[in-house]
Scaffold this active site. Structure first.
Site, mmCIF file in Angstrom:
data_model
loop_
_atom_site.group_PDB
_atom_site.id
_atom_site.type_symbol
_atom_site.label_atom_id
_atom_site.label_comp_id
_atom_site.label_asym_id
_atom_site.label_seq_id
_atom_site.Cartn_x
_atom_site.Cartn_y
_atom_site.Cartn_z
ATOM 1 N N CYS A 61 0.867 -1.097 -0.019
ATOM 2 C CA CYS A 61 -0.151 -0.005 0.025
ATOM 3 C C CYS A 61 0.825 1.231 -0.015
ATOM 4 O O CYS A 61 1.897 1.251 0.603
ATOM 5 C CB CYS A 61 -0.815 0.123 1.155
ATOM 6 S SG CYS A 61 -1.998 -1.345 1.310
ATOM 7 N N CYS A 97 -6.465 0.660 2.211
ATOM 8 C CA CYS A 97 -5.403 -0.456 1.800
ATOM 9 C C CYS A 97 -5.879 -1.636 2.001
ATOM 10 O O CYS A 97 -5.819 -2.728 1.236
ATOM 11 C CB CYS A 97 -4.377 -0.132 2.757
ATOM 12 S SG CYS A 97 -3.109 -1.329 2.777
ATOM 13 N N CYS A 164 -14.104 25.233 24.098
ATOM 14 C CA CYS A 164 -13.204 24.941 24.989
ATOM 15 C C CYS A 164 -11.620 24.873 24.636
ATOM 16 O O CYS A 164 -10.844 25.134 25.604
ATOM 17 C CB CYS A 164 -13.555 23.140 25.084
ATOM 18 S SG CYS A 164 -14.951 22.709 25.838
ATOM 19 N N HIS A 165 -11.509 24.870 23.493
ATOM 20 C CA HIS A 165 -10.178 24.583 22.962
ATOM 21 C C HIS A 165 -9.446 26.296 22.543
ATOM 22 O O HIS A 165 -8.278 26.212 22.053
ATOM 23 C CB HIS A 165 -9.850 23.775 21.859
ATOM 24 C CG HIS A 165 -10.340 22.452 22.286
ATOM 25 N ND1 HIS A 165 -9.687 21.675 23.188
ATOM 26 C CD2 HIS A 165 -11.448 21.845 21.664
ATOM 27 C CE1 HIS A 165 -10.388 20.575 23.714
ATOM 28 N NE2 HIS A 165 -11.180 20.414 22.694
ATOM 29 N N CYS A 211 -15.157 14.534 21.738
ATOM 30 C CA CYS A 211 -15.446 15.994 22.022
ATOM 31 C C CYS A 211 -16.906 16.281 21.679
ATOM 32 O O CYS A 211 -17.543 16.899 22.452
ATOM 33 C CB CYS A 211 -14.392 16.898 21.126
ATOM 34 S SG CYS A 211 -12.849 16.917 21.621
#
Length: 251
Positions: A61, A97, A164-165, A211
């Protein structure tokens, strides 16, 4: 009681998450002599070398740098692949693959196998820099969608990824101030990882779904367009970050 439960129970409130993860990692090494990440990477290696129904292994692959080339490949994903005509991350490329090259039917592929192979391939990019480019229109379109999704507020709580981030980093319980800040502190390079707090192995796909669950929003399906778009956005924003260790060991 599992080792990770004992380790997590000894954690102190207010301790820096990065330092606490190092301490828990050392504790596991002292008590068991091996890390869960090492076990999963070895499992992934065995799966990578396993022949599929077509008689081929995953060495046949192309993960972006040529057939069978793994060194640094994960650090350049997600990316557009000419053979499928779409953008793929590590998880979805593994599926490609296993189905196109190895001859498995989609329903024969277990999620745990995809994650294990992702851990193995990612381990070959430790020490490499993230290099995700937006050369194709499909990549740029997904980046734009990912940016919109990241900043969108929705669901019963009217919050989103950025709540939140970005907005409340360091002020909200459960947010890791060192790992989950957009475009800072190599956030993209902390996944895939082993989470000692719940004894789980996650890729970024799992992290994104979790999340959404945290904000009471229906989680996107695995391998779906929303997840891929967010990954393109996050990975590109972390270009140049050096992968300290893949798979990582986090809270």
């Amino acid at each position: 009681m599992a080792l990770w439960v004992l380790a997590f129970a000894s954690a102190q409130e207010g301790v820096d998450p990065r330092e606490e993860a190092k301490r828990q990692k050392q504790l596991l090494l002292e008590t068991s002599g091996i890390l869960p990440t090492e076990l999963v990477v070895e499992q992934g290696k065995e799966l990578f070398q396993r022949k599929g129904p077509s008689g081929k292994t995953m060495a046949e692959c192309d993960f972006g740098l040529g057939k069978g080339v793994l060194e640094g490949a994960a650090a350049r994903l997600p990316r557009y692949f000419l053979d499928t005509g779409r953008v793929e991350d590590l998880d979805s490329r593994i599926l490609t693959c296993m189905t196109r090259v190895q001859g498995y039917k989609r329903e024969q592929i277990r999620r745990s196998e995809v994650v294990a192979v992702a851990f193995y391939i990612a381990s070959k990019s430790t020490g490499k820099k993230i290099q995700v480019r937006l050369l194709f229109p499909q990549e740029r379109e997904l980046y734009a969608l990912g940016e919109k999704l990241f900043y969108a507020r929705s669901g019963a709580r009217d919050v989103g990824c950025a709540t939140c981030h970005v907005t409340y980093v360091g002020k909200r319980a459960g947010v890791l101030p060192y790992a989950d800040v957009l475009g800072k502190d190599q956030s993209w390079t902390h996944w895939p990882a082993y989470r000692y707090s719940n004894d789980q192995i996650w890729t970024m796909q799992d992290r994104i779904r979790a999340c959404y669950g945290n904000i009471a929003h229906p989680a996107p399906d695995l391998y779906s367009l929303p997840i891929l778009a967010l990954e393109v956005f996050l990975a590109y924003r972390n270009n140049g970050a050096v992968v300290e260790e893949w798979p990582a060991f986090v809270r």
